[in-house]
Motif scaffolding. Sequence first.
Motif, PDB file in Angstrom:
ATOM      1  N   ALA A 256     -20.285 -16.288 -53.149  1.00  0.00           N
ATOM      2  CA  ALA A 256     -19.578 -16.231 -51.868  1.00  0.00           C
ATOM      3  C   ALA A 256     -19.736 -14.917 -51.014  1.00  0.00           C
ATOM      4  CB  ALA A 256     -18.208 -16.672 -51.819  1.00  0.00           C
ATOM      5  N   VAL A 257     -19.495 -13.766 -51.798  1.00  0.00           N
ATOM      6  CA  VAL A 257     -19.968 -12.606 -51.097  1.00  0.00           C
ATOM      7  C   VAL A 257     -21.299 -12.449 -50.310  1.00  0.00           C
ATOM      8  CG1 VAL A 257     -19.598 -10.265 -51.213  1.00  0.00           C
ATOM      9  CG2 VAL A 257     -18.590 -11.426 -53.005  1.00  0.00           C
ATOM     10  N   GLU A 258     -22.146 -13.290 -50.875  1.00  0.00           N
ATOM     11  CA  GLU A 258     -23.479 -12.815 -50.385  1.00  0.00           C
ATOM     12  C   GLU A 258     -23.821 -13.985 -49.416  1.00  0.00           C
ATOM     13  OE1 GLU A 258     -26.515 -12.561 -53.344  1.00  0.00           O
ATOM     14  OE2 GLU A 258     -25.694 -10.633 -53.827  1.00  0.00           O
ATOM     15  N   VAL A 259     -23.026 -15.006 -48.827  1.00  0.00           N
ATOM     16  CA  VAL A 259     -23.204 -15.881 -48.118  1.00  0.00           C
ATOM     17  C   VAL A 259     -23.641 -15.479 -46.872  1.00  0.00           C
ATOM     18  CG1 VAL A 259     -22.245 -18.096 -46.986  1.00  0.00           C
ATOM     19  CG2 VAL A 259     -22.129 -17.938 -49.275  1.00  0.00           C
ATOM     20  N   PRO A 260     -22.825 -14.360 -46.403  1.00  0.00           N
ATOM     21  CA  PRO A 260     -23.288 -14.076 -45.032  1.00  0.00           C
ATOM     22  C   PRO A 260     -24.632 -13.533 -44.851  1.00  0.00           C
ATOM     23  CG  PRO A 260     -21.626 -12.455 -45.997  1.00  0.00           C
ATOM     24  CD  PRO A 260     -21.591 -13.756 -46.758  1.00  0.00           C
ATOM     25  N   TRP A 261     -25.182 -13.148 -45.833  1.00  0.00           N
ATOM     26  CA  TRP A 261     -26.666 -12.638 -45.752  1.00  0.00           C
ATOM     27  C   TRP A 261     -27.540 -13.671 -46.303  1.00  0.00           C
ATOM     28  CZ3 TRP A 261     -27.116  -8.139 -44.128  1.00  0.00           C
ATOM     29  CH2 TRP A 261     -26.071  -7.305 -44.175  1.00  0.00           C
ATOM     30  N   LEU A 262     -27.338 -14.720 -46.673  1.00  0.00           N
ATOM     31  CA  LEU A 262     -28.312 -15.688 -47.460  1.00  0.00           C
ATOM     32  C   LEU A 262     -28.367 -17.008 -46.352  1.00  0.00           C
ATOM     33  CD1 LEU A 262     -27.575 -15.743 -51.279  1.00  0.00           C
ATOM     34  CD2 LEU A 262     -29.604 -14.653 -49.970  1.00  0.00           C
ATOM     35  N   VAL A 263     -27.288 -17.568 -46.189  1.00  0.00           N
ATOM     36  CA  VAL A 263     -27.085 -18.956 -45.520  1.00  0.00           C
ATOM     37  C   VAL A 263     -27.073 -18.691 -43.896  1.00  0.00           C
ATOM     38  CG1 VAL A 263     -25.959 -20.969 -45.411  1.00  0.00           C
ATOM     39  CG2 VAL A 263     -25.881 -19.379 -47.499  1.00  0.00           C
ATOM     40  N   PRO A 264     -28.289 -19.056 -43.394  1.00  0.00           N
ATOM     41  CA  PRO A 264     -28.482 -18.865 -41.742  1.00  0.00           C
ATOM     42  C   PRO A 264     -27.572 -20.057 -41.208  1.00  0.00           C
ATOM     43  CG  PRO A 264     -30.689 -19.252 -42.602  1.00  0.00           C
ATOM     44  CD  PRO A 264     -29.679 -19.552 -44.035  1.00  0.00           C
TER      45      PRO A 264
ATOM     46  N   THR B  88     -27.448  -8.010 -39.142  1.00  0.00           N
ATOM     47  CA  THR B  88     -28.714  -8.272 -39.619  1.00  0.00           C
ATOM     48  C   THR B  88     -29.283  -9.720 -39.558  1.00  0.00           C
ATOM     49  OG1 THR B  88     -28.358  -6.587 -40.930  1.00  0.00           O
ATOM     50  CG2 THR B  88     -30.107  -7.612 -41.534  1.00  0.00           C
ATOM     51  N   ILE B  89     -30.621  -9.976 -39.214  1.00  0.00           N
ATOM     52  CA  ILE B  89     -31.079 -11.155 -39.248  1.00  0.00           C
ATOM     53  C   ILE B  89     -32.035 -11.201 -40.370  1.00  0.00           C
ATOM     54  CG2 ILE B  89     -32.550 -12.785 -37.782  1.00  0.00           C
ATOM     55  CD1 ILE B  89     -31.823 -11.303 -35.359  1.00  0.00           C
TER      56      ILE B  89
ATOM     57  N   GLY C 298     -24.331 -11.607 -41.422  1.00  0.00           N
ATOM     58  CA  GLY C 298     -24.578 -10.377 -41.579  1.00  0.00           C
ATOM     59  C   GLY C 298     -23.146  -9.667 -41.681  1.00  0.00           C
ATOM     60  N   ASP C 299     -23.090  -8.512 -41.765  1.00  0.00           N
ATOM     61  CA  ASP C 299     -21.774  -7.827 -42.214  1.00  0.00           C
ATOM     62  C   ASP C 299     -21.073  -7.101 -40.859  1.00  0.00           C
ATOM     63  OD1 ASP C 299     -23.519  -5.490 -41.767  1.00  0.00           O
ATOM     64  OD2 ASP C 299     -22.844  -4.563 -43.554  1.00  0.00           O
ATOM     65  N   GLY C 300     -21.870  -7.215 -39.703  1.00  0.00           N
ATOM     66  CA  GLY C 300     -21.121  -6.707 -38.679  1.00  0.00           C
ATOM     67  C   GLY C 300     -19.556  -7.222 -38.367  1.00  0.00           C
ATOM     68  N   ASN C 301     -18.662  -6.720 -38.277  1.00  0.00           N
ATOM     69  CA  ASN C 301     -17.338  -7.300 -37.725  1.00  0.00           C
ATOM     70  C   ASN C 301     -16.973  -8.430 -38.743  1.00  0.00           C
ATOM     71  OD1 ASN C 301     -17.014  -5.746 -35.544  1.00  0.00           O
ATOM     72  ND2 ASN C 301     -17.858  -7.284 -34.215  1.00  0.00           N
ATOM     73  N   LEU C 302     -17.353  -8.105 -40.109  1.00  0.00           N
ATOM     74  CA  LEU C 302     -17.294  -9.484 -40.750  1.00  0.00           C
ATOM     75  C   LEU C 302     -15.918  -9.388 -41.720  1.00  0.00           C
ATOM     76  CD1 LEU C 302     -18.389 -11.941 -42.309  1.00  0.00           C
ATOM     77  CD2 LEU C 302     -19.447 -10.335 -43.814  1.00  0.00           C
ATOM     78  N   VAL C 303     -15.156 -10.277 -41.644  1.00  0.00           N
ATOM     79  CA  VAL C 303     -13.871 -10.159 -42.596  1.00  0.00           C
ATOM     80  C   VAL C 303     -13.852 -11.413 -43.426  1.00  0.00           C
ATOM     81  CG1 VAL C 303     -12.581 -11.158 -40.832  1.00  0.00           C
ATOM     82  CG2 VAL C 303     -11.336  -9.927 -42.596  1.00  0.00           C
TER      83      VAL C 303
ATOM     84  N   ASN D  51     -16.468 -11.997 -37.262  1.00  0.00           N
ATOM     85  CA  ASN D  51     -17.132 -13.046 -38.156  1.00  0.00           C
ATOM     86  C   ASN D  51     -16.459 -13.153 -39.019  1.00  0.00           C
ATOM     87  OD1 ASN D  51     -19.674 -13.450 -36.438  1.00  0.00           O
ATOM     88  ND2 ASN D  51     -20.430 -11.509 -37.333  1.00  0.00           N
ATOM     89  N   ILE D  52     -15.746 -14.444 -39.115  1.00  0.00           N
ATOM     90  CA  ILE D  52     -14.652 -14.706 -40.444  1.00  0.00           C
ATOM     91  C   ILE D  52     -15.343 -15.817 -41.238  1.00  0.00           C
ATOM     92  CG2 ILE D  52     -12.370 -15.512 -40.663  1.00  0.00           C
ATOM     93  CD1 ILE D  52     -11.885 -14.718 -37.442  1.00  0.00           C
ATOM     94  N   ILE D  53     -15.121 -15.560 -42.666  1.00  0.00           N
ATOM     95  CA  ILE D  53     -15.381 -16.251 -43.545  1.00  0.00           C
ATOM     96  C   ILE D  53     -14.267 -16.458 -44.445  1.00  0.00           C
ATOM     97  CG2 ILE D  53     -16.945 -16.798 -45.545  1.00  0.00           C
ATOM     98  CD1 ILE D  53     -19.091 -14.799 -44.257  1.00  0.00           C
ATOM     99  N   LEU D  54     -13.716 -17.631 -44.446  1.00  0.00           N
ATOM    100  CA  LEU D  54     -12.588 -18.024 -45.264  1.00  0.00           C
ATOM    101  C   LEU D  54     -13.333 -18.851 -46.608  1.00  0.00           C
ATOM    102  CD1 LEU D  54      -9.292 -19.705 -44.313  1.00  0.00           C
ATOM    103  CD2 LEU D  54     -10.641 -20.811 -46.162  1.00  0.00           C
ATOM    104  N   VAL D  55     -12.813 -18.129 -47.816  1.00  0.00           N
ATOM    105  CA  VAL D  55     -13.497 -18.679 -49.068  1.00  0.00           C
ATOM    106  C   VAL D  55     -12.226 -19.374 -49.566  1.00  0.00           C
ATOM    107  CG1 VAL D  55     -14.470 -18.051 -51.080  1.00  0.00           C
ATOM    108  CG2 VAL D  55     -14.949 -16.795 -48.770  1.00  0.00           C
ATOM    109  N   ALA D  56     -12.455 -20.638 -50.129  1.00  0.00           N
ATOM    110  CA  ALA D  56     -11.240 -21.261 -50.890  1.00  0.00           C
ATOM    111  C   ALA D  56     -11.966 -22.354 -51.848  1.00  0.00           C
ATOM    112  CB  ALA D  56     -10.412 -22.022 -49.839  1.00  0.00           C
ATOM    113  N   ALA D  57     -11.217 -22.673 -52.791  1.00  0.00           N
ATOM    114  CA  ALA D  57     -11.612 -23.456 -54.056  1.00  0.00           C
ATOM    115  C   ALA D  57     -11.534 -24.864 -53.532  1.00  0.00           C
ATOM    116  CB  ALA D  57     -10.499 -23.362 -55.244  1.00  0.00           C
TER     117      ALA D  57
END
Length: 829
Positions: free
Chosen positions: A451-459, A291-292, A466-471, A339-345
């Motif tokens: 962080a869970v919303e970053v794929p929707w919020l930060v272009p 989604t864009i 977005g959430d396609g193929n997202l991990v 689409n990979i999002i690594l989240v770390a402190a």
Amino acid sequence: MASIGTVQTAVDSSILRHGRNRHRPIIPILAYRPKKSVDAWGLTNFHTVGFSRNLCEDNDGRLSLYCGSAGWRWRIKFVQATGKGSEEAESGDEQDDALHATIEKSKKVLAMQRDLLKQIAERKKLVSSIKSSIIDPESDELPYEESGGTFSSNRMATTEGDKINEDLDHESLSTSSVHSAVNDVNENPASASSEYSFANMTEPGKDLPHNEISFQSKPERQLKATTSDTVQSQDVPSAPLRSSVTPSPESFSNKNYYKWLNNATETIISDSETSTKVDSDKLKDANVGTTILSDAPSSLKYEKNKDAQESSLEENVKVQDPAGEDVKPPPLAGPNVMNIILVAAECAPWSKTGGLGDVAGALPKALARRGHRVMVVAPRYSNYAEPQNSGVRKIYKVDGQDMEVTYFQAYIDGVDFVFMDSPMFRHIENNIYGGNRVDILKRMVLFCKAAVEVPWLVPCGGFCYGDGNLVFIANDWHTALLPVYLKAYYRDNGLMKYTRSVLVIHNIAHQGRGPVDDFSYVDLPPHYLDLFRLYDPVGGEHFNIFAAGLKAADRVLTVSHGYSWELKTSEGGWGLHGIINENDWKFRGIVNGIDTKDWNPELDIFLQSDGYVNYSLDTLQTGKAQCKAALQKELGLPVCADVPLIGFIGRLDHQKGVDLIAEAVPWMMDQDVQLVMLGTGRPDLEQLLRHFEGVYSDRVRGWVGFSVKTAHRITAGVDILLMPSRFEPCGLNQLYAMCYGTIPVVHAVGGLRDTVQPFNPFEETGLGWTFGRAETNELINALGNCLLTYRQYKKSWEGLQRRGMTQDLSWDNAAQNYEEVLIAAKYQW
Ligand SMILES: Nc1ncnc2c1ncn2[C@@H]1O[C@H](COP(=O)(O)OP(=O)(O)O[C@H]2O[C@H](CO)[C@@H](O)[C@H](O)[C@H]2O)[C@@H](O)[C@H]1O
């Protein structure tokens, strides 16, 4: 008849679906598109190949556009459509005058390009023949500039003030690849001019744009009811965040471990075989387009980006990269590009207290090199030089209070680094896990919710993930809430259905424990309490964030095979072994890699001044000797080539076995050796370091503080590195040591056992010395043998060094294993 817009959309969405949106080759395509019968052309094939940007005719007479840049290669192929629609188009009056003219024109251009390619090929041959006759080892360009950082005195400082992570100030970061296109709009002047300096701390609110823009993404709007429930803050009794269960890893016997390892290897192989069997329906489903966000600022950015990228594309079409043909295509294509999002402190080099920071800084780059679209999300503890304000802001409720988050971003080495700015994260850059239990918990709640919303919020590069193929890859207890939020806020509500989460255990000793009442802070539906509630004989019934994350994640990883085995034992699982055993089906160990650019004696920027030199396998003997002399000089120790110099680097705590070294110090001092220890942590152990330096001032140095530069210099300058860790999930220092020709002496536990094969003097094999139990006499015994070899068997010593230096310890191997897990998670329902 299809409109221009239709064609653009078709191209764009294909790119997006594969998560590759940085280079939109739209204009050049249209330039070669016939004016009238657009329907005569259809987009039929779209996949990655290893070519540079180019438009040319294939052998089969079809028109293809090759485009891409470092790491991203595309071919967009157009053929004349043969379906019904095209027949109709062909039968009309407008039939293809323009088309022919365009094709003719294209052919001319192609002929020119073919000529050009021939010339390039010839030049390449010439260049390679010249190269093969002249080999100049010194011609390699170093990617970094010299840091210029020096110590102010010959003696190492040991004051509290040294705890400041001062070397980060000097670190020169590669900024050449920072993509700034997205920062064309909404850029904050304050942040744009910010220095990479702790002195330049941002005041709360300073970075925020005056016009408040609060994006409401689709899922957020739908979920408002779920996420905005206010939770009352409650007074809770304080409880330790760490488990007080102490494992006795002496019981991790080698025999049992290796027996298990054989079985585990078989399981892993069969696991990966099944994971590659793809259900094509699921595959289609999972491939739903990204989604864009259509919010004005993002589209505005897109328009600006588009212009910038189109012009750069045109330039690139003109100037072909002759080496392009040699570039290996990314190993993956199609549905397995994630689409990979690594989240770390923490994330090095911006924030680092230990190995987690190193992993968060390096693994994503390796995944990006494999062709995935990769983002790292970390808190913004300070003003960082590269990341720029994206202008995106959002407010989250934490313990009933509104907390605003602003996102900063940078694109470096193929990875989108997104930093979350909030008053909660500011002013703690020197103590990122500081504060009381509830403070830390609230920080992590905010971090994970956002962080869970970053794929929707930060272009990023103009487009949200977005959430396609997202991990998501969450790390340690700090981000173990993320898999839980993903489930509770989204998947339970039919949203982000295809998004997966993987939780990586770097250290089970820290779990996010507290009283059961802490549940009120995490803002979840009441039935989720069961995920967190845990009983163990030491802590009784308590609230455990790691436990919930392990249950909610789609896959669980840890950082070595050895540690994955230990975690399942009551000694090594620190109370979570039951949950880990129950979830064994989704659990696996992957040994960490290292960043071979940062930790490479040939390139190390900290070995370019103060008498240090870069060295390689070829210059090992002279180069390493020079580094040793420079270190001795810098530490104020006698400069003696023959005296073995022994080092230790690490957190000063129970895990690292510093007390075992302390007990061995009197024995060591009888052996005519020098010892340098770098660390920070428990005050009593810090005091111990100072004490030894005071007592043995001509032979021991104890640096209390965190200094990246000193860590590099010690790794290069010492002969032997001690790691008597009681438990060690993977351990990075022994890997760095081996790359620098430094010999590790380690307790054979966790990742140390996996990575340091013991020296066998009869067969001249192995990489270092290991000992079976975390006890002082065992350490002394192993170190004694090591010293004997150093002094009397020079050839064997050199063999050890060479074997260590020639290993492939890069992240590339580990990234491939991660990829298997991510793909397995994707197809797991
Ligand atoms: N005083 C100091 N000054 C400068 N640098 C210092 C330092 N003290 C430590 N470091 C650096 O921090 C890193 C520590 O790495 P480890 O793997 O030993 O770490 P740690 O136990 O924090 O990590 C956990 O996570 C990692 C990553 O998964 C696992 O390897 C490990 O076993 C697990 O305990 C190294 O880069 C080291 O050079």
